[in-house]
Scaffold this motif. Structure first.
Motif, PDB file in Angstrom:
ATOM      1  N   ASP A 106     -61.083 -78.116   8.873  1.00 31.39           N
ATOM      2  CA  ASP A 106     -61.823 -78.777   8.995  1.00 31.39           C
ATOM      3  C   ASP A 106     -62.345 -79.416   7.608  1.00 31.39           C
ATOM      4  OD1 ASP A 106     -61.979 -79.051  11.516  1.00 31.39           O
ATOM      5  OD2 ASP A 106     -63.866 -78.111  12.160  1.00 31.39           O
ATOM      6  N   THR A 107     -62.702 -78.483   6.799  1.00 29.55           N
ATOM      7  CA  THR A 107     -62.495 -79.414   5.027  1.00 29.55           C
ATOM      8  C   THR A 107     -61.357 -79.850   4.746  1.00 29.55           C
ATOM      9  OG1 THR A 107     -64.372 -76.978   4.393  1.00 29.55           O
ATOM     10  CG2 THR A 107     -63.534 -77.940   2.862  1.00 29.55           C
ATOM     11  N   ILE A 108     -59.776 -79.274   5.068  1.00 27.86           N
ATOM     12  CA  ILE A 108     -59.154 -80.142   4.738  1.00 27.86           C
ATOM     13  C   ILE A 108     -59.044 -81.630   5.102  1.00 27.86           C
ATOM     14  CG2 ILE A 108     -56.295 -79.883   4.662  1.00 27.86           C
ATOM     15  CD1 ILE A 108     -56.951 -77.188   4.625  1.00 27.86           C
ATOM     16  N   ARG A 109     -59.212 -81.589   6.883  1.00 22.97           N
ATOM     17  CA  ARG A 109     -59.223 -82.601   7.076  1.00 22.97           C
ATOM     18  C   ARG A 109     -60.236 -83.701   6.489  1.00 22.97           C
ATOM     19  NH1 ARG A 109     -61.766 -84.704  11.675  1.00 22.97           N
ATOM     20  NH2 ARG A 109     -62.898 -83.019  12.685  1.00 22.97           N
ATOM     21  N   TRP A 110     -61.088 -83.930   6.869  1.00 15.76           N
ATOM     22  CA  TRP A 110     -62.118 -84.251   5.966  1.00 15.76           C
ATOM     23  C   TRP A 110     -61.668 -84.583   5.018  1.00 15.76           C
ATOM     24  CZ3 TRP A 110     -65.663 -86.765   9.023  1.00 15.76           C
ATOM     25  CH2 TRP A 110     -66.342 -86.231   9.709  1.00 15.76           C
ATOM     26  N   GLN A 129     -55.929 -90.092   3.525  1.00 11.48           N
ATOM     27  CA  GLN A 129     -54.617 -89.493   4.180  1.00 11.48           C
ATOM     28  C   GLN A 129     -54.481 -89.267   5.542  1.00 11.48           C
ATOM     29  OE1 GLN A 129     -52.083 -89.001   1.872  1.00 11.48           O
ATOM     30  NE2 GLN A 129     -53.651 -89.977   0.265  1.00 11.48           N
ATOM     31  N   LYS A 130     -54.756 -90.884   6.229  1.00 11.30           N
ATOM     32  CA  LYS A 130     -54.387 -90.882   7.274  1.00 11.30           C
ATOM     33  C   LYS A 130     -53.361 -89.505   8.658  1.00 11.30           C
ATOM     34  CE  LYS A 130     -56.148 -95.372   7.948  1.00 11.30           C
ATOM     35  NZ  LYS A 130     -56.053 -96.813   8.232  1.00 11.30           N
ATOM     36  N   ASP A 131     -52.651 -89.702   7.965  1.00 10.47           N
ATOM     37  CA  ASP A 131     -50.998 -88.690   7.987  1.00 10.47           C
ATOM     38  C   ASP A 131     -51.627 -87.319   8.318  1.00 10.47           C
ATOM     39  OD1 ASP A 131     -49.303 -90.830   8.670  1.00 10.47           O
ATOM     40  OD2 ASP A 131     -48.600 -90.943   7.237  1.00 10.47           O
ATOM     41  N   ILE A 132     -52.117 -86.747   6.919  1.00 13.17           N
ATOM     42  CA  ILE A 132     -52.503 -85.649   6.627  1.00 13.17           C
ATOM     43  C   ILE A 132     -53.339 -85.076   7.700  1.00 13.17           C
ATOM     44  CG2 ILE A 132     -53.312 -83.748   5.511  1.00 13.17           C
ATOM     45  CD1 ILE A 132     -52.211 -85.563   3.727  1.00 13.17           C
ATOM     46  N   VAL A 181     -53.839 -81.932  10.360  1.00 17.04           N
ATOM     47  CA  VAL A 181     -54.619 -81.304  11.150  1.00 17.04           C
ATOM     48  C   VAL A 181     -55.604 -81.096  11.762  1.00 17.04           C
ATOM     49  CG1 VAL A 181     -56.290 -80.430   9.248  1.00 17.04           C
ATOM     50  CG2 VAL A 181     -55.174 -80.889   8.340  1.00 17.04           C
ATOM     51  N   SER A 182     -55.656 -82.595  12.167  1.00 20.61           N
ATOM     52  CA  SER A 182     -56.458 -82.749  13.856  1.00 20.61           C
ATOM     53  C   SER A 182     -55.756 -81.778  14.813  1.00 20.61           C
ATOM     54  CB  SER A 182     -56.986 -84.475  13.812  1.00 20.61           C
ATOM     55  OG  SER A 182     -57.610 -84.657  14.547  1.00 20.61           O
ATOM     56  N   THR A 183     -54.424 -81.654  14.949  1.00 16.71           N
ATOM     57  CA  THR A 183     -54.064 -82.169  15.597  1.00 16.71           C
ATOM     58  C   THR A 183     -53.637 -80.265  15.351  1.00 16.71           C
ATOM     59  OG1 THR A 183     -52.460 -84.167  16.232  1.00 16.71           O
ATOM     60  CG2 THR A 183     -51.338 -81.996  16.748  1.00 16.71           C
ATOM     61  N   LEU A 184     -53.145 -80.046  14.623  1.00 14.83           N
ATOM     62  CA  LEU A 184     -53.439 -78.342  13.978  1.00 14.83           C
ATOM     63  C   LEU A 184     -54.792 -77.743  14.682  1.00 14.83           C
ATOM     64  CD1 LEU A 184     -51.799 -75.755  13.452  1.00 14.83           C
ATOM     65  CD2 LEU A 184     -52.155 -76.110  11.505  1.00 14.83           C
ATOM     66  N   ASN A 185     -55.556 -78.097  14.143  1.00 14.38           N
ATOM     67  CA  ASN A 185     -56.719 -77.374  14.403  1.00 14.38           C
ATOM     68  C   ASN A 185     -57.001 -77.337  15.757  1.00 14.38           C
ATOM     69  OD1 ASN A 185     -59.339 -75.940  14.254  1.00 14.38           O
ATOM     70  ND2 ASN A 185     -60.621 -78.146  13.600  1.00 14.38           N
ATOM     71  N   LYS A 186     -57.036 -78.376  17.062  1.00 16.06           N
ATOM     72  CA  LYS A 186     -56.596 -78.646  18.207  1.00 16.06           C
ATOM     73  C   LYS A 186     -55.693 -77.107  19.058  1.00 16.06           C
ATOM     74  CE  LYS A 186     -57.970 -83.242  19.317  1.00 16.06           C
ATOM     75  NZ  LYS A 186     -57.652 -84.028  19.214  1.00 16.06           N
ATOM     76  N   VAL A 187     -54.219 -77.568  18.033  1.00 17.03           N
ATOM     77  CA  VAL A 187     -54.017 -76.108  19.366  1.00 17.03           C
ATOM     78  C   VAL A 187     -54.176 -74.532  18.663  1.00 17.03           C
ATOM     79  CG1 VAL A 187     -51.747 -75.213  19.027  1.00 17.03           C
ATOM     80  CG2 VAL A 187     -51.794 -77.704  18.640  1.00 17.03           C
ATOM     81  N   LEU A 188     -54.582 -74.455  17.621  1.00 25.49           N
ATOM     82  CA  LEU A 188     -54.606 -73.509  17.156  1.00 25.49           C
ATOM     83  C   LEU A 188     -56.835 -72.501  17.575  1.00 25.49           C
ATOM     84  CD1 LEU A 188     -54.761 -73.158  13.559  1.00 25.49           C
ATOM     85  CD2 LEU A 188     -53.029 -72.017  15.012  1.00 25.49           C
ATOM     86  N   TYR A 189     -56.784 -73.734  18.055  1.00 21.33           N
ATOM     87  CA  TYR A 189     -58.522 -74.069  19.179  1.00 21.33           C
ATOM     88  C   TYR A 189     -58.300 -73.045  20.316  1.00 21.33           C
ATOM     89  CZ  TYR A 189     -63.412 -74.232  20.926  1.00 21.33           C
ATOM     90  OH  TYR A 189     -64.335 -73.816  21.550  1.00 21.33           O
ATOM     91  N   TYR A 190     -57.066 -74.110  20.718  1.00 26.98           N
ATOM     92  CA  TYR A 190     -57.059 -73.816  22.360  1.00 26.98           C
ATOM     93  C   TYR A 190     -56.134 -72.499  22.285  1.00 26.98           C
ATOM     94  CZ  TYR A 190     -55.177 -73.506  26.774  1.00 26.98           C
ATOM     95  OH  TYR A 190     -54.631 -73.277  28.425  1.00 26.98           O
ATOM     96  N   ASN A 191     -55.179 -71.964  21.546  1.00 26.97           N
ATOM     97  CA  ASN A 191     -54.248 -71.060  21.491  1.00 26.97           C
ATOM     98  C   ASN A 191     -54.901 -69.119  21.213  1.00 26.97           C
ATOM     99  OD1 ASN A 191     -52.635 -71.951  22.538  1.00 26.97           O
ATOM    100  ND2 ASN A 191     -51.246 -72.073  20.258  1.00 26.97           N
ATOM    101  N   LEU A 192     -55.971 -69.837  19.698  1.00 20.81           N
ATOM    102  CA  LEU A 192     -57.035 -68.817  19.282  1.00 20.81           C
ATOM    103  C   LEU A 192     -58.113 -69.164  20.256  1.00 20.81           C
ATOM    104  CD1 LEU A 192     -56.565 -69.213  15.507  1.00 20.81           C
ATOM    105  CD2 LEU A 192     -54.689 -66.944  17.466  1.00 20.81           C
ATOM    106  N   GLY A 205     -43.677 -83.069  16.791  1.00 24.52           N
ATOM    107  CA  GLY A 205     -43.154 -83.683  15.965  1.00 24.52           C
ATOM    108  C   GLY A 205     -43.056 -84.472  14.617  1.00 24.52           C
ATOM    109  N   ILE A 206     -44.043 -83.733  14.663  1.00 24.79           N
ATOM    110  CA  ILE A 206     -44.675 -84.613  13.047  1.00 24.79           C
ATOM    111  C   ILE A 206     -43.964 -82.849  11.635  1.00 24.79           C
ATOM    112  CG2 ILE A 206     -46.325 -84.022  11.184  1.00 24.79           C
ATOM    113  CD1 ILE A 206     -48.142 -84.975  14.042  1.00 24.79           C
ATOM    114  N   ARG A 207     -43.896 -81.733  12.575  1.00 18.70           N
ATOM    115  CA  ARG A 207     -43.938 -80.929  11.852  1.00 18.70           C
ATOM    116  C   ARG A 207     -42.147 -81.192  11.260  1.00 18.70           C
ATOM    117  NH1 ARG A 207     -43.481 -74.602  13.693  1.00 18.70           N
ATOM    118  NH2 ARG A 207     -42.427 -73.706  11.542  1.00 18.70           N
ATOM    119  N   TYR A 208     -41.491 -81.167  13.020  1.00 16.93           N
ATOM    120  CA  TYR A 208     -39.863 -81.376  12.409  1.00 16.93           C
ATOM    121  C   TYR A 208     -39.499 -82.369  12.561  1.00 16.93           C
ATOM    122  CZ  TYR A 208     -39.711 -76.764  14.006  1.00 16.93           C
ATOM    123  OH  TYR A 208     -40.072 -75.322  14.124  1.00 16.93           O
TER     124      TYR A 208
END
Length: 577
Positions: free
Chosen positions: A392-396, A403-406, A410-421, A444-447
């Protein structure tokens, strides 16, 4: 309903001893009742037929002998009648002078002696002159008080009358005899009769010698009117009583079994056997059967007691060992038994006891491991929060620097981690789909290659509960196994009636061989940890198998160069939120 059922309690248990006694008692009593019933009816019929046949045979023999005797009396009386030689001499005697009478007297007496000699079954015989009450030519002395009119008449015809049995008119005899009184047709007199009776024991021998019931058989002789003219039991069957086969003599005949046989001259001979004597052999057989039945039951009780003694000690030792197991006592003596079944039970119980203590030890170890895992769980609950806060700190910071792409990554990663963890347990299908979309965007962003994920789900199926993490590993498998640029992954969720939901993930990638599929599903493979969250198809397969068993199915179809299709069929309602 028993008292135990009314109180809501289980039925009171019975001891093995009482059950053995009851079972053996029933097993012994049932054949006894069955065999006894069959034997009773069979033996009763046999013995009854034997007794009835004996009585009828006796009666038939008596009738034949009486008829023969009466026939002999009739034949002899014919010789003494007017048309006989002696009868003609009698006519001459009555009209002759004194000297001629002397000669004829000797002649007639000689003829009578000859007749008596040639017929030894005959006794007293004489001529009787009714008007003068005079007796002539008697071969034995005649009772002065004789009264031929009061003798019991058996049957009466025109010229002759059969009488008896009655007391002989010979005062020296005094036995029962049969007799005949025949009218002698003389030209000048119509009051002359010839009287002949059997010898002094013929009638009694006919009746008594044919008694097979030990003197308890009562003989009756009835005239042609049904009146008793002779009775061996004057108390129950008095002479002169009219016997009828209907209920008029029921009080008397109810105590006897009655048999009768009629002669060709309409008189009857009957025999009466007391019921107690008639059924004597049946009663004797029944007493023997009851005696052996009692012995059998006593033997059954004794066998039951021996069986109980045989099994009581081994069961008591086994009960002691069970109580020791309940008390967690690990010291047990080694049990042996001479009975192979109990020896096997002791051996298997010892193995079970060892296994129980092994399981107790395993449970204790698992409880220790569980406590350790609880501590680790507390530690893992710290890390997700730290990761979420850091992202969240990195995203802000990225958003603040434009840096909209970042920011989006980060926002998408945070959602994935929030659901998985997040917390485990079941999830709704719509939650799985939302997490899948975030995961696909992140990949898609990663690869940095383009692929399309098409998702179709029935609106009714969105709220259904499924195990967590079942969609992401299925799509992750498509990404990992040969999906290139412009690849397409189709995800469909449909209800199969009201019992199951079908989840299908289909891609147009390179496909897999059967060997690849087998390796992918293997627990020992390391391939599943190369991408994503490290959760592979084998996890999904194990989760489905654990939670649903045979009610669910997991199927993979893949063709090299044509893509892969994974079909998952889960029961509705098998998982609750």
């Amino acid at each position: 309903m028993t008292r135990w059922k009314k109180l809501g309690l289980p039925p009171k248990p019975h001891s093995l001893k009482s059950r053995l006694i009851i079972i053996l008692f029933i097993s012994s009593l049932a054949p006894l009742i069955l065999i006894g019933s069959i034997s009773y009816f069979s033996m009763y019929a046999i013995l009854q037929n034997k007794a009835e046949g004996g009585a009828l045979s006796n009666l038939h023999q008596v009738r034949i002998m009486l008829e023969d005797t009466i026939g002999q009396l009739n034949h002899t009386s014919q010789q003494l009648a007017f048309d006989g030689r002696v009868g003609k001499s009698l006519e001459t005697y009555l009209s002759a002078d004194i000297y001629e009478k002397k000669r004829l007297n000797d002649e007639i007496r000689s003829e009578l002696g000859l007749i008596h000699f040639t017929n030894p079954t005959l006794g007293l015989m004489f001529y009787y002159f009714e008007n003068d009450n005079q007796v002539l030519f008697e071969n034995f002395s005649v009772n002065d008080k004789h009264d031929l009119k009061n003798l019991p008449v058996l049957i009466k015809f025109d010229k002759l009358t059969y009488m008896g049995p009655h007391l002989s008119l010979n005062p020296i005899d005094g036995n029962q005899v049969l007799s005949i009184l025949r009218k002698v047709e003389l030209p000048d007199r119509d009051d002359v009769y010839v009287y002949i009776e059997t010898n002094f024991k013929l009638a009694e021998s006919i009746l008594k010698d044919n008694d097979q019931f030990g003197g308890n058989l009562v003989h009756l002789i009835l005239d042609n009117y049904g009146k008793i003219v002779y009775s061996e039991n004057s108390e129950d069957f008095p002479v002169g009583m009219v016997y009828a086969a209907d209920d008029s003599n029921k009080d008397i005949t109810g105590k006897y079994r009655m048999f009768e046989e009629a002669s060709n001259q309409t008189w009857k001979v009957m025999s009466a056997v007391p019921n107690s004597v008639y059924n004597l052999e049946v009663y004797r057989w029944m007493k023997q059967f009851v005696f052996f039945a009692i012995l059998t039951l006593i033997a059954s009780f004794f066998i039951a007691w021996l069986i109980w003694r045989t099994v009581y000690r081994p069961l008591n030792l086994l009960s002691t060992d069970i109580r020791n197991v309940k008390s967690n006592n690990e010291v047990f003596p080694r049990r042996q038994s001479q009975i192979s079944e109990f020896s096997m039970i002791y051996r298997e119980f010892a193995e079970m006891r060892s296994r129980i203590f092994e399981l107790i030890s395993e449970v204790e170890q698992k409880e220790q491991s569980k406590a350790f895992l609880e501590v680790e769980k507390l530690m893992t609950q710290i890390n997700p929060h730290f990761i979420h806060n850091t992202l969240d700190t990195i995203r802000w910071l990225a958003r603040a620097n434009g840096q909209k792409d970042i920011d989006r990554l980060v926002s998408t990663l945070n959602k994935v981690l929030y659901y998985n963890l997040g917390k485990g347990g079941p999830a709704r299908i719509k939650d799985e789909i939302e997490a899948l979309k975030n995961y696909v965007e992140l990949q898609g962003i990663r690869y940095n290659f383009h692929f399309d994920v098409k998702i179709h789900a029935d609106s009714e199926a969105l709220e259904l509960a499924v195990p967590r993490f079942i969609l992401q590993p299925l799509v992750e498998n498509a990404l990992y196994h040969g999906l290139g640029d412009n690849g397409v992954i189709e995800v469909s969720v449909i209800e199969d009636g009201f019992s199951h939901v079908i989840i299908e993930v289909k891609d147009n990638g390179d496909g897999m061989t059967e060997e690849d599929i087998t390796k992918l599903m293997s627990e020992n493979t390391i391939e599943k940890k190369k991408v994503g969250m490290g959760i592979g198809l084998q996890y999904v397969y194990r989760m489905v198998k654990f939670q649903f068993g045979p009610a669910a199915s997991f199927h993979i179809e893949s063709t090299i160069g044509a893509g892969t299709t994974i079909v998952l069929r889960l029961p509705i309602g098998g998982v609750g939120l």
